[in-house]
Design an enzyme around this catalytic site. Sequence first.
Site, mmCIF file in Angstrom:
data_model
loop_
_atom_site.group_PDB
_atom_site.id
_atom_site.type_symbol
_atom_site.label_atom_id
_atom_site.label_comp_id
_atom_site.label_asym_id
_atom_site.label_seq_id
_atom_site.Cartn_x
_atom_site.Cartn_y
_atom_site.Cartn_z
ATOM 1 N N ASP A 12 0.627 -1.066 0.108
ATOM 2 C CA ASP A 12 -0.132 -0.204 0.596
ATOM 3 C C ASP A 12 0.982 1.249 0.044
ATOM 4 O OD1 ASP A 12 -2.630 -1.625 -0.230
ATOM 5 O OD2 ASP A 12 -2.541 -1.450 2.344
ATOM 6 N N LYS B 117 1.903 2.320 -4.898
ATOM 7 C CA LYS B 117 2.483 1.373 -6.116
ATOM 8 C C LYS B 117 1.654 2.059 -7.519
ATOM 9 C CE LYS B 117 2.482 -2.427 -4.472
ATOM 10 N NZ LYS B 117 1.918 -2.128 -2.823
ATOM 11 N N GLY C 78 -4.464 -4.619 -4.160
ATOM 12 C CA GLY C 78 -5.106 -3.414 -4.412
ATOM 13 C C GLY C 78 -4.651 -2.435 -4.554
ATOM 14 N N HIS C 79 -4.603 -2.007 -5.677
ATOM 15 C CA HIS C 79 -4.236 -0.822 -6.323
ATOM 16 C C HIS C 79 -5.265 0.836 -6.541
ATOM 17 C CE1 HIS C 79 -0.490 -3.382 -6.920
ATOM 18 N NE2 HIS C 79 -1.111 -3.757 -5.795
ATOM 19 N N THR D 254 -6.007 -11.672 3.703
ATOM 20 C CA THR D 254 -6.276 -10.974 3.423
ATOM 21 C C THR D 254 -7.883 -12.351 3.078
ATOM 22 O OG1 THR D 254 -5.818 -11.450 0.965
ATOM 23 C CG2 THR D 254 -5.221 -9.296 2.205
ATOM 24 N N ARG E 251 3.583 -28.691 -5.603
ATOM 25 C CA ARG E 251 2.763 -30.186 -6.656
ATOM 26 C C ARG E 251 1.384 -30.529 -6.487
ATOM 27 N NH1 ARG E 251 8.373 -32.066 -5.701
ATOM 28 N NH2 ARG E 251 7.900 -31.998 -3.502
ATOM 29 N N GLN F 108 2.097 -6.312 -3.733
ATOM 30 C CA GLN F 108 2.352 -5.692 -1.638
ATOM 31 C C GLN F 108 4.043 -5.461 -1.904
ATOM 32 O OE1 GLN F 108 1.230 -9.232 -3.599
ATOM 33 N NE2 GLN F 108 -0.070 -8.333 -2.983
ATOM 34 N N THR G 233 -8.695 -3.456 -0.388
ATOM 35 C CA THR G 233 -9.036 -4.663 -0.245
ATOM 36 C C THR G 233 -10.453 -4.532 0.648
ATOM 37 O OG1 THR G 233 -7.198 -5.410 -1.290
ATOM 38 C CG2 THR G 233 -8.106 -6.876 -0.904
ATOM 39 N N THR G 234 -9.809 -5.398 2.046
ATOM 40 C CA THR G 234 -10.195 -5.486 3.043
ATOM 41 C C THR G 234 -11.288 -4.747 3.685
ATOM 42 O OG1 THR G 234 -8.833 -5.173 4.000
ATOM 43 C CG2 THR G 234 -9.036 -8.116 3.072
ATOM 44 N N ASP H 218 2.305 14.695 2.507
ATOM 45 C CA ASP H 218 1.141 14.985 2.510
ATOM 46 C C ASP H 218 1.225 14.713 3.989
ATOM 47 O OD1 ASP H 218 0.151 13.797 0.486
ATOM 48 O OD2 ASP H 218 -1.561 14.362 1.479
HETATM 49 P P1 GDP Z 1 -0.717 0.122 -3.561
HETATM 50 O O1 GDP Z 1 -1.159 -0.939 -3.050
HETATM 51 O O2 GDP Z 1 1.338 0.402 -3.453
HETATM 52 O O3 GDP Z 1 -0.919 0.765 -5.056
HETATM 53 O O4 GDP Z 1 -1.700 1.702 -2.681
HETATM 54 P P2 GDP Z 1 -2.887 1.378 -2.304
HETATM 55 O O5 GDP Z 1 -3.887 1.765 -4.106
HETATM 56 O O6 GDP Z 1 -3.495 0.462 -1.513
HETATM 57 O O7 GDP Z 1 -3.127 2.948 -1.183
HETATM 58 C C1 GDP Z 1 -2.365 3.867 -1.260
HETATM 59 C C2 GDP Z 1 -3.530 5.831 -0.843
HETATM 60 O O8 GDP Z 1 -2.374 6.486 -0.865
HETATM 61 C C3 GDP Z 1 -4.101 4.689 -1.646
HETATM 62 O O9 GDP Z 1 -5.544 5.582 -1.240
HETATM 63 C C4 GDP Z 1 -3.568 6.338 -3.032
HETATM 64 O O10 GDP Z 1 -5.107 6.732 -3.964
HETATM 65 C C5 GDP Z 1 -3.136 6.980 -2.105
HETATM 66 N N1 GDP Z 1 -2.092 8.071 -2.554
HETATM 67 C C6 GDP Z 1 -0.843 7.461 -3.061
HETATM 68 N N2 GDP Z 1 -0.326 8.192 -3.408
HETATM 69 C C7 GDP Z 1 -0.462 9.374 -2.476
HETATM 70 C C8 GDP Z 1 -0.004 11.297 -1.718
HETATM 71 O O11 GDP Z 1 1.140 11.173 -2.311
HETATM 72 N N3 GDP Z 1 -0.483 11.695 -1.195
HETATM 73 C C9 GDP Z 1 -1.650 11.468 -0.817
HETATM 74 N N4 GDP Z 1 -2.705 12.145 0.100
HETATM 75 N N5 GDP Z 1 -2.300 10.086 -1.137
HETATM 76 C C10 GDP Z 1 -1.563 9.527 -2.020
HETATM 77 P P1 IMO Z 2 -0.749 -4.251 -2.009
HETATM 78 O O1 IMO Z 2 -0.442 -5.030 -3.829
HETATM 79 C C1 IMO Z 2 -0.647 -4.961 1.893
HETATM 80 C C2 IMO Z 2 -0.951 -8.838 3.953
HETATM 81 C C3 IMO Z 2 -1.642 -8.606 4.836
HETATM 82 C C4 IMO Z 2 -2.051 -9.669 5.543
HETATM 83 C C5 IMO Z 2 -0.485 -10.512 5.013
HETATM 84 C C6 IMO Z 2 -0.648 -12.308 4.181
HETATM 85 O O2 IMO Z 2 -1.960 -3.631 -1.754
HETATM 86 O O3 IMO Z 2 0.148 -3.500 -1.560
HETATM 87 P P2 IMO Z 2 -1.893 -12.834 1.855
HETATM 88 O O4 IMO Z 2 -3.680 -12.625 2.076
HETATM 89 O O5 IMO Z 2 -1.577 -12.130 0.881
HETATM 90 O O6 IMO Z 2 -1.652 -14.019 2.839
HETATM 91 O O7 IMO Z 2 -1.664 -11.710 3.318
HETATM 92 O O8 IMO Z 2 -0.359 -9.595 3.771
HETATM 93 N N1 IMO Z 2 -0.623 -8.435 2.332
HETATM 94 C C7 IMO Z 2 -0.927 -6.657 1.721
HETATM 95 N N2 IMO Z 2 -0.665 -5.977 2.676
HETATM 96 N N3 IMO Z 2 -0.560 -4.836 1.007
HETATM 97 C C8 IMO Z 2 -0.895 -5.078 0.388
HETATM 98 O O9 IMO Z 2 -1.178 -5.617 -1.426
HETATM 99 C C9 IMO Z 2 -1.545 -6.859 0.669
HETATM 100 N N4 IMO Z 2 -1.197 -7.971 0.289
HETATM 101 C C10 IMO Z 2 -1.512 -8.820 0.722
HETATM 102 O O10 IMO Z 2 -2.472 -7.973 5.471
HETATM 103 O O11 IMO Z 2 -0.812 -9.410 6.246
HETATM 104 MG MG MG Z 3 -2.999 -1.971 -1.665
#
Ligand code: GDP
Ligand code: IMO
Ligand code: MG
Length: 424
Positions: free
Chosen positions: A13, A16, A40-41, A130, A144, A224, A299-300, A332
């Site tokens: 999170d 990315k 969850g991107h 998740t 396997r 991740q 995601t959750t 920010d």
């Molecule tokens: P990812 O899994 O790495 O793609 O990240 P997520 O989407 O799960 O979580 C990142 C959160 O930060 C999302 O709500 C984005 O919209 C938000 N975000 C990303 N970059 C920035 C930033 O520079 N500032 C703020 N305020 N939010 C951001």
């Molecule tokens: P993105 O791509 C944040 C965490 C789960 C748990 C551990 C194992 O959005 O960055 P799993 O379901 O993979 O067996 O869970 O990994 N986890 C994440 N935390 N961002 C994710 O993906 C994650 N994918 C899995 O919360 O701690």
């Molecule tokens: Mg995410």
Amino acid sequence: MKNTVVCGLQWGDEGKGKIVDFLTESADVVVRAQGGSNAGHTVIANGKKYVLHLIPSGILWQDKLCVISNGVVLEPQALLNEMSYLADEGINITPEQLKISDRAHVVFDYHKSLDEAREIGLGDKKIGTTKRGIGPTYADKANRVGFRLADVTEDNFWTEMLPARIEAANKDLADVNLPLVDADSMIEQAKQAIEQLKPFIVDTIAILHEAKKAGKTFLFEGAQGSLLDIDFGTYPFLTSSSTTSGGVITGSGIGLGVVNRVVGVCKAYTTRVGEGPFGTEDADFSDYLHDLGREFGATTGRARRCGWLDLVLLRYACMVNGVSDLAVTNLDGLDAYSEIKVAVAYEIDGVEYTLPPAKRSSWNNIKPVYKTLKGWNVDTTACRTWEDLPAEAQTYLNFLGQEADAKISYVGIGPDRDQTIIIE
Ligand code: GDP
Ligand code: IMO
Ligand code: MG
């Protein structure tokens, strides 16, 4: 643009999705090479918010080839749901735009049930997964006894191979008193879902290498983060795939030597969702960000745990990924703080560490060694250049880059596409 891997440097999170979306403009092919619908991107494009789980974020750009390659574990129905969510948003995905590897392992319902069963079995030592079946599917792959999309075309797949595996899974579920999988209805639903995906399922290795020969530019979208990596993460509190840049090679079959840029994404602070050690966690800072409506899982929906930037982890993550460029997001989030703490080392049982320890019990005794930097107390969300940033923010970022031994190339000061400062 160089062929680029985007990977998370913390516990996921990091932002990315936003960085991938931003870099996609200069890429031809966007590839997801590991993980599954645990990801969850979030991308905010043209004023709309999209959350992607399995489909590469490049899908939001009309003319890009998107590939889900062999290293991904794929739940057919989850992918169909995501496609229909995007269709509702006016994004209809064609088999020309999206290619799914016939070698990708399939997440079946019993994997999700087994994921839940394992968590129940672990009690207060649970991982906080998740519950998307990720661990059990990768475990089956390593054991396997898993199934790839290509396997479902075997004559006896639906009649013998799959029923035998369901029977074994049901024994494990019975042990923990969880409802058993109804084999007939599960098989019927899975069959229908995979049938719908058939036009998208191909040999992606051949397609990637054709694209390589044609001189196309690749962008690999990591899921991740590095501390969730099966080898480099906070074992056992991690996910089951190789989330670091090396995972792109085994997860796609692109071969060594193609990738020539690794963009590591980190927040200006640290977050974690799920259980496991977190040395710089800070309850007040978590409350502050949650009160702003920030840091809830994409995601959750779970509230993410929040804390200060951890340079021990960042240093290590930059090393194991071979990071050439840093994208620091969410600067920010620190705007309102007049003093900002940063962990530069750990003290564990009287010994100082500048890299994370391997021994799991050490993680429970971490005392972060903090350096305090001056905050800026200015709203940075309208900054568009390095020069626009307050001097204290520049100092903070310079310190971060120096400690991580990487060049800061992007700074995020808001979730929108244009809230990204590019540093030449
Ligand atoms: P990812 O899994 O790495 O793609 O990240 P997520 O989407 O799960 O979580 C990142 C959160 O930060 C999302 O709500 C984005 O919209 C938000 N975000 C990303 N970059 C920035 C930033 O520079 N500032 C703020 N305020 N939010 C951001
Ligand atoms: P993105 O791509 C944040 C965490 C789960 C748990 C551990 C194992 O959005 O960055 P799993 O379901 O993979 O067996 O869970 O990994 N986890 C994440 N935390 N961002 C994710 O993906 C994650 N994918 C899995 O919360 O701690
Ligand atoms: Mg995410």
